[in-house]
Motif scaffolding. Structure first.
Motif, PDB file in Angstrom:
ATOM      1  N   GLY A  38       0.787  -1.223   0.000  1.00 55.77           N
ATOM      2  CA  GLY A  38       0.000   0.000   0.000  1.00 55.77           C
ATOM      3  C   GLY A  38       0.819   1.273   0.000  1.00 55.77           C
ATOM      4  N   ALA A  39       2.154   1.136  -0.088  1.00 56.70           N
ATOM      5  CA  ALA A  39       3.012   2.330  -0.064  1.00 56.70           C
ATOM      6  C   ALA A  39       3.007   3.088  -1.374  1.00 56.70           C
ATOM      7  CB  ALA A  39       4.445   1.934   0.305  1.00 56.70           C
ATOM      8  N   GLY A  40       2.552   2.445  -2.468  1.00 54.05           N
ATOM      9  CA  GLY A  40       2.507   3.113  -3.769  1.00 54.05           C
ATOM     10  C   GLY A  40       3.516   2.580  -4.765  1.00 54.05           C
ATOM     11  N   LYS A  41       4.233   1.521  -4.393  1.00 53.21           N
ATOM     12  CA  LYS A  41       5.315   1.004  -5.242  1.00 53.21           C
ATOM     13  C   LYS A  41       4.795   0.511  -6.597  1.00 53.21           C
ATOM     14  CE  LYS A  41       6.472  -2.355  -2.515  1.00 53.21           C
ATOM     15  NZ  LYS A  41       5.241  -2.297  -1.681  1.00 53.21           N
ATOM     16  N   SER A  42       3.814  -0.376  -6.563  1.00 56.44           N
ATOM     17  CA  SER A  42       3.290  -0.938  -7.807  1.00 56.44           C
ATOM     18  C   SER A  42       2.572   0.113  -8.638  1.00 56.44           C
ATOM     19  CB  SER A  42       2.355  -2.113  -7.505  1.00 56.44           C
ATOM     20  OG  SER A  42       3.063  -3.185  -6.907  1.00 56.44           O
ATOM     21  N   THR A  43       1.913   1.043  -7.969  1.00 55.64           N
ATOM     22  CA  THR A  43       1.263   2.135  -8.700  1.00 55.64           C
ATOM     23  C   THR A  43       2.291   2.926  -9.487  1.00 55.64           C
ATOM     24  OG1 THR A  43      -0.539   2.335  -7.089  1.00 55.64           O
ATOM     25  CG2 THR A  43      -0.088   4.257  -8.466  1.00 55.64           C
ATOM     26  N   LEU A  44       3.457   3.149  -8.901  1.00 58.38           N
ATOM     27  CA  LEU A  44       4.518   3.880  -9.596  1.00 58.38           C
ATOM     28  C   LEU A  44       4.877   3.189 -10.907  1.00 58.38           C
ATOM     29  CD1 LEU A  44       6.699   6.142  -9.583  1.00 58.38           C
ATOM     30  CD2 LEU A  44       8.232   4.457  -8.571  1.00 58.38           C
ATOM     31  N   ARG A 216      12.870   4.518  -0.907  1.00 60.64           N
ATOM     32  CA  ARG A 216      11.881   3.994   0.037  1.00 60.64           C
ATOM     33  C   ARG A 216      10.594   4.821  -0.025  1.00 60.64           C
ATOM     34  NH1 ARG A 216      14.332   0.214   3.130  1.00 60.64           N
ATOM     35  NH2 ARG A 216      16.632   0.278   3.103  1.00 60.64           N
ATOM     36  N   PHE A 217       9.488   4.109  -0.168  1.00 60.61           N
ATOM     37  CA  PHE A 217       8.171   4.743  -0.222  1.00 60.61           C
ATOM     38  C   PHE A 217       7.421   4.471   1.077  1.00 60.61           C
ATOM     39  CE2 PHE A 217       8.944   5.855  -4.396  1.00 60.61           C
ATOM     40  CZ  PHE A 217       7.827   6.277  -5.100  1.00 60.61           C
ATOM     41  N   ARG A 218       6.670   5.472   1.511  1.00 54.05           N
ATOM     42  CA  ARG A 218       5.769   5.308   2.653  1.00 54.05           C
ATOM     43  C   ARG A 218       4.524   6.161   2.405  1.00 54.05           C
ATOM     44  NH1 ARG A 218       6.112   3.876   8.106  1.00 54.05           N
ATOM     45  NH2 ARG A 218       8.370   3.608   7.935  1.00 54.05           N
ATOM     46  N   ASP A 219       3.374   5.530   2.458  1.00 51.48           N
ATOM     47  CA  ASP A 219       2.099   6.229   2.297  1.00 51.48           C
ATOM     48  C   ASP A 219       2.064   7.102   1.048  1.00 51.48           C
ATOM     49  OD1 ASP A 219       1.221   5.095   4.680  1.00 51.48           O
ATOM     50  OD2 ASP A 219       2.002   6.760   5.880  1.00 51.48           O
ATOM     51  N   GLY A 220       2.590   6.560  -0.058  1.00 51.58           N
ATOM     52  CA  GLY A 220       2.507   7.257  -1.337  1.00 51.58           C
ATOM     53  C   GLY A 220       3.525   8.344  -1.552  1.00 51.58           C
ATOM     54  N   GLU A 221       4.513   8.461  -0.657  1.00 48.32           N
ATOM     55  CA  GLU A 221       5.526   9.504  -0.775  1.00 48.32           C
ATOM     56  C   GLU A 221       6.925   8.899  -0.704  1.00 48.32           C
ATOM     57  OE1 GLU A 221       3.201  13.272   1.265  1.00 48.32           O
ATOM     58  OE2 GLU A 221       4.439  11.997   2.541  1.00 48.32           O
TER      59      GLU A 221
END
Length: 240
Positions: A38-44, A216-221
């Motif tokens: 849910g950190a946004g990695k795959s979305t990136l 490193r991603f956390r909460d979409g940032e």
């Protein structure tokens, strides 16, 4: 090669997957994106290949603006990208060679692939890709008869068959045991050393250790952007 400026993605329902991402990835880098689910990695990754549209901001891939691009432009962008998945996405009932050839669907007429009438140059490219991943001897074996590690090598060969500008890998070791995962990462290291640009997503620290750069991603940032242990390993190999 890749530049994101103030990129945000909000899914239907209001979920913010990415928030104001500013990021540049240069030609020839080996980058790992790390973060919890849910950190946004795959979305990136999906933003980079145009599968998920950015809600705002600019995404330039190999000189082409992806945000708001036409379907034809997105096809051109994707033709320069090799995508590797956690679940392999192979057609088990057909041969390894045919699975790799499916990576050529963007440049070969559908009727040829349907009838199995692949041009000689495409078959040759597929065999070269299989040789690069060390599994050319399995070219005529059904994909269903392979181990998990072998299936992932086929997935990597399929990504390589178009000689992509860069490779995107989404949790490529997630379905593998530890030893096989390490072998796959060693393969990525060799691909990088031969000139491939690699952007790989993982939540495993031992996998991230192979990279030259760890974001490193956390909460979409973006939480941090640091030099990875792979830089030291490469220097040690070159010194020896």
């Amino acid at each position: 090669m890749i530049r994101l400026e103030d990129v945000s993605v909000t899914y239907p329902g209001g979920v913010e997957a990415l928030r104001g991402i500013d990021l540049t990835i240069g030609d020839g880098e080996f980058v790992v994106i790390v973060g919890l689910s849910g950190a946004g990695k795959s979305t990136l990754l999906r933003v980079l290949n145009g599968l998920v549209p950015a809600t705002s901001g600019s995404v330039v891939v190999d000189g082409t603006e992806v945000v708001g691009a036409s379907a034809a432009t997105l096809r051109q962008v994707r033709s320069r990208i090799g995508m590797i998945f956690q679940t392999f996405n192979l057609v088990n009932r057909t041969s390894v060679l045919n699975n790799v050839l499916m990576g050529r669907l963007s440049v070969v007429p559908v009727w040829r692939s349907t009838l199995g009438l692949w041009p000689a140059r495409d078959r040759e490219a597929a065999m070269v890709a299989l040789e690069r991943v060390g599994i050319v001897d399995k070219a005529y074996v059904r994909a269903s008869n392979l181990s998990g590690g072998q299936q992932q090598r086929v997935g990597i060969a399929r990504a390589l068959v178009n000689d992509p500008a860069f490779i995107l890998a989404d949790e490529p070791t997630g379905a593998l045991d530890t030893r096989t995962g390490q072998e796959i990462m060693e393969l990525f290291t060799r691909l990088h050393e031969s000139g491939n640009t690699i952007i790989l997503v993982t939540h495993e620290e031992d996998i991230a250790a192979f990279a030259h750069r760890i974001i490193r991603f956390r909460d979409g940032e973006v939480e941090s952007d640091e030099v990875g242990a792979g830089t030291k390993k490469t220097a040690e190999r070159e010194a020896s």
